[in-house]
Each structure stands twice: as C-alpha cells, then as structure tokens.
Design a protein around this motif. Sequence first.
Motif, PDB file in Angstrom:
ATOM      1  N   LEU A   1       0.856  -1.183   0.000  1.00 37.35           N
ATOM      2  CA  LEU A   1       0.000   0.000   0.000  1.00 37.35           C
ATOM      3  C   LEU A   1       0.899   1.241   0.000  1.00 37.35           C
ATOM      4  N   VAL A   2       0.569   2.206  -0.818  1.00 32.50           N
ATOM      5  CA  VAL A   2       1.357   3.449  -0.875  1.00 32.50           C
ATOM      6  C   VAL A   2       0.434   4.618  -0.589  1.00 32.50           C
ATOM      7  N   LEU A   3       0.789   5.444   0.374  1.00 29.40           N
ATOM      8  CA  LEU A   3      -0.054   6.594   0.692  1.00 29.40           C
ATOM      9  C   LEU A   3       0.729   7.677   1.395  1.00 29.40           C
ATOM     10  N   ALA A   4       0.157   8.871   1.353  1.00 27.50           N
ATOM     11  CA  ALA A   4       0.624   9.982   2.173  1.00 27.50           C
ATOM     12  C   ALA A   4      -0.512  10.337   3.107  1.00 27.50           C
ATOM     13  N   ALA A   5      -0.217  10.480   4.403  1.00 25.34           N
ATOM     14  CA  ALA A   5      -1.271  10.721   5.389  1.00 25.34           C
ATOM     15  C   ALA A   5      -0.782  11.659   6.484  1.00 25.34           C
TER      16      ALA A   5
ATOM     17  N   PHE B   1       1.032  -2.583  -6.346  1.00 29.31           N
ATOM     18  CA  PHE B   1       0.821  -1.498  -5.388  1.00 29.31           C
ATOM     19  C   PHE B   1      -0.663  -1.144  -5.307  1.00 29.31           C
ATOM     20  N   ILE B   2      -1.130  -0.905  -4.094  1.00 30.99           N
ATOM     21  CA  ILE B   2      -2.483  -0.391  -3.866  1.00 30.99           C
ATOM     22  C   ILE B   2      -2.313   1.102  -3.614  1.00 30.99           C
ATOM     23  N   ILE B   3      -2.896   1.931  -4.495  1.00 33.14           N
ATOM     24  CA  ILE B   3      -2.617   3.367  -4.400  1.00 33.14           C
ATOM     25  C   ILE B   3      -3.852   4.186  -3.996  1.00 33.14           C
ATOM     26  N   GLY B   4      -4.857   3.544  -3.384  1.00 32.08           N
ATOM     27  CA  GLY B   4      -5.964   4.284  -2.805  1.00 32.08           C
ATOM     28  C   GLY B   4      -7.255   4.138  -3.581  1.00 32.08           C
TER      29      GLY B   4
ATOM     30  N   TYR C   1      -7.990   1.000   0.228  1.00 29.41           N
ATOM     31  CA  TYR C   1      -7.027   0.679   1.296  1.00 29.41           C
ATOM     32  C   TYR C   1      -7.711  -0.203   2.345  1.00 29.41           C
ATOM     33  N   GLY C   2      -8.951   0.158   2.704  1.00 27.33           N
ATOM     34  CA  GLY C   2      -9.688  -0.611   3.709  1.00 27.33           C
ATOM     35  C   GLY C   2      -9.865  -2.058   3.291  1.00 27.33           C
ATOM     36  N   ALA C   3     -10.234  -2.260   2.023  1.00 23.29           N
ATOM     37  CA  ALA C   3     -10.405  -3.630   1.513  1.00 23.29           C
ATOM     38  C   ALA C   3      -9.069  -4.364   1.506  1.00 23.29           C
TER      39      ALA C   3
ATOM     40  N   CYS D   1      -9.165  17.150   6.393  1.00 26.13           N
ATOM     41  CA  CYS D   1      -9.390  15.990   5.518  1.00 26.13           C
ATOM     42  C   CYS D   1     -10.811  15.451   5.690  1.00 26.13           C
ATOM     43  N   ASP D   2     -11.314  14.787   4.651  1.00 26.47           N
ATOM     44  CA  ASP D   2     -12.598  14.086   4.771  1.00 26.47           C
ATOM     45  C   ASP D   2     -12.482  12.618   4.357  1.00 26.47           C
ATOM     46  N   ALA D   3     -11.267  12.189   4.004  1.00 26.57           N
ATOM     47  CA  ALA D   3     -11.007  10.766   3.714  1.00 26.57           C
ATOM     48  C   ALA D   3      -9.806  10.353   4.569  1.00 26.57           C
ATOM     49  N   PHE D   4      -9.903   9.176   5.179  1.00 23.43           N
ATOM     50  CA  PHE D   4      -8.892   8.729   6.138  1.00 23.43           C
ATOM     51  C   PHE D   4      -8.441   7.308   5.840  1.00 23.43           C
ATOM     52  N   PHE D   5      -7.161   7.048   6.060  1.00 24.78           N
ATOM     53  CA  PHE D   5      -6.632   5.687   6.006  1.00 24.78           C
ATOM     54  C   PHE D   5      -7.141   4.969   7.251  1.00 24.78           C
ATOM     55  N   PRO D   6      -7.733   3.757   7.086  1.00 25.15           N
ATOM     56  CA  PRO D   6      -8.428   3.131   8.207  1.00 25.15           C
ATOM     57  C   PRO D   6      -7.526   2.397   9.203  1.00 25.15           C
ATOM     58  N   LEU D   7      -6.264   2.795   9.303  1.00 23.99           N
ATOM     59  CA  LEU D   7      -5.366   2.152  10.267  1.00 23.99           C
ATOM     60  C   LEU D   7      -4.404   3.220  10.749  1.00 23.99           C
TER      61      LEU D   7
END
Length: 209
Positions: free
Chosen positions: A9-13, A125-128, A133-135, A156-162
């Motif tokens: 998984l690749v993300l910026a948070a 890669f899972i890029i969002g 990401y949740g799945a 923000c109104d979208a969040f990484f679930p971990l």
Amino acid sequence: DMLPVELTLVLAATRSMGIGRAGTLPWTGLKKEMAYFARVTKRLPSDAHPQALNAVIMGRKTWDSIPPKFRPLKGRLNIVISRSHPDAAPAEGIDYAAEPVKVSSLEKAMEYVSSSASDKVARVFIIGGAQIYGAALQLKEAKRILLTKVISDFECDAFFPLKLFESQGDAIWVKKPKEEFDAWTGEEVPDGIQEENGTEYEFQMWEKI
Ligand code: NDP
C-alpha cells in the motif's frame, strides 16, 4: 496458474491519517514526494523480467482524481475498481499505456495480476483511496505500507483506516529501518523530516509481522 501476490500500500497521510479532501489531495505542491511515488511504483525489482511492469490498483474515485492528461499513470499497469465494471475477467491484449484494466472488485484485480498477466507483472501497489485501502488491509497479502507521514496539519474528509504510530503497543505493523527501506525501494530514501512549500513530511516503510 495462480501465483501468490504480495500487496504494497502506498499513501501519504497526516498524523490523524487524513489522506483526502473533496475528492482530491488535502495538500498541493509536494513535487518531490510525487516524484518519489512515481519512481518507486515504476522501478522493477532486480529479479524481474526486463519487459515486466509493476501494477497500480486504485478505486474509481482515485482514478477520477487524476487529471486526464496524467492517466493512465505512465510505465505502470493501471487497474481501476468500480461496481459498474463488468464481472467478467478483462480481455487480454489491453494496451496498458492507453487504457486502464477495469475490474469489479479487489479480488478480481488480484486474479488479473496473478493469472493472465502474471509474467508481465512484477510488484503490485495499492494506491488508494480510503475504500480500497480498507479492503486491502483485510487481506493477508497486504504485506507492506509505504507511508509518507505528513507532519503539517490539513483538513481531511477521507482517512486511512489504520493508525500507524512508532510507539504503538499492538505491533502487527512494524516500521522498518532505513537499510531495509532503501533495499526494497532500490533507492536512497531521504531520511528524517523533509520540507516542500512549507509542508513537512517523512518517508517511512512498515511491514506486517
Ligand atoms: P476510492 O478511490 O477508494 O474509490 C471508491 C470507489 O471504488 C467506489 O465508489 C466504487 O466505485 C469502488 N469500490 C470501492 N469498494 C468497492 C468494492 N468492494 N467493489 C467494487 N468497487 C468498489 O475512493 P475514496 O473516496 O475512498 O478515496 C478517494 C480520496 O482519497 C480522494 O480524496 C483522493 O484524493 C484520496 N487519495 C489520497 C491518497 C494519498 O496517498 N493521500 C492516495 C489515493 C487517493 P463505483 O462508485 O464506481 O462503483
């Protein structure tokens, strides 16, 4: 034949794991961070077939958030998940430079990379975004997270679930040392706090034990 797929998984948070706002990124102007994303998702592992490609899997809303002139993301097999895509496996012989592979679920995306296109796909890669990401986090195949931790605060109104914190007690996910991070990405990843246009961030790699 089905080959095992390992998902990164690749993300910026942000520190509260915020990843999006109003269908786009909460921040702008992180040019070096975006260049890092492009290099790392394109670069093949040393044992890959020279004609292989890495795959980037994303939700339909993330696809929509990419300006049309920048999609499909270059040099990568783009896979887009939507409930409105056909359930049947996508046809082979798709021109990956011209169009994305369309699938109806994350499981179908994984079937696609591990079967018909298996000799062509190296890293996956899972890029969002948040939904995908949740799945992916529900799956044992999710092995690694490349996290750009944004230290500056953004609404923000979208969040990484971990939540990924270095001091977390429940250590299923562990932050890896720089040597392993560099070895896996194939580049010298800048260490410590980076700054672009007044936004501070840090590159991290986490793995599941
Ligand atoms: P997603 O990108 O996760 O896409 C959601 C869509 O994916 C759904 O509407 C649906 O498409 C499809 N989908 C989701 N679950 C399933 C399923 N189980 N089966 C089939 N299709 C499914 O959207 P989010 O709103 O969660 O995230 C988008 C936000 O995240 C944006 O703000 C974006 O900028 C941000 N983002 C941030 C990143 C970062 O690193 N900071 C990276 C990527 C995105 P449909 O409606 O067509 O059926």
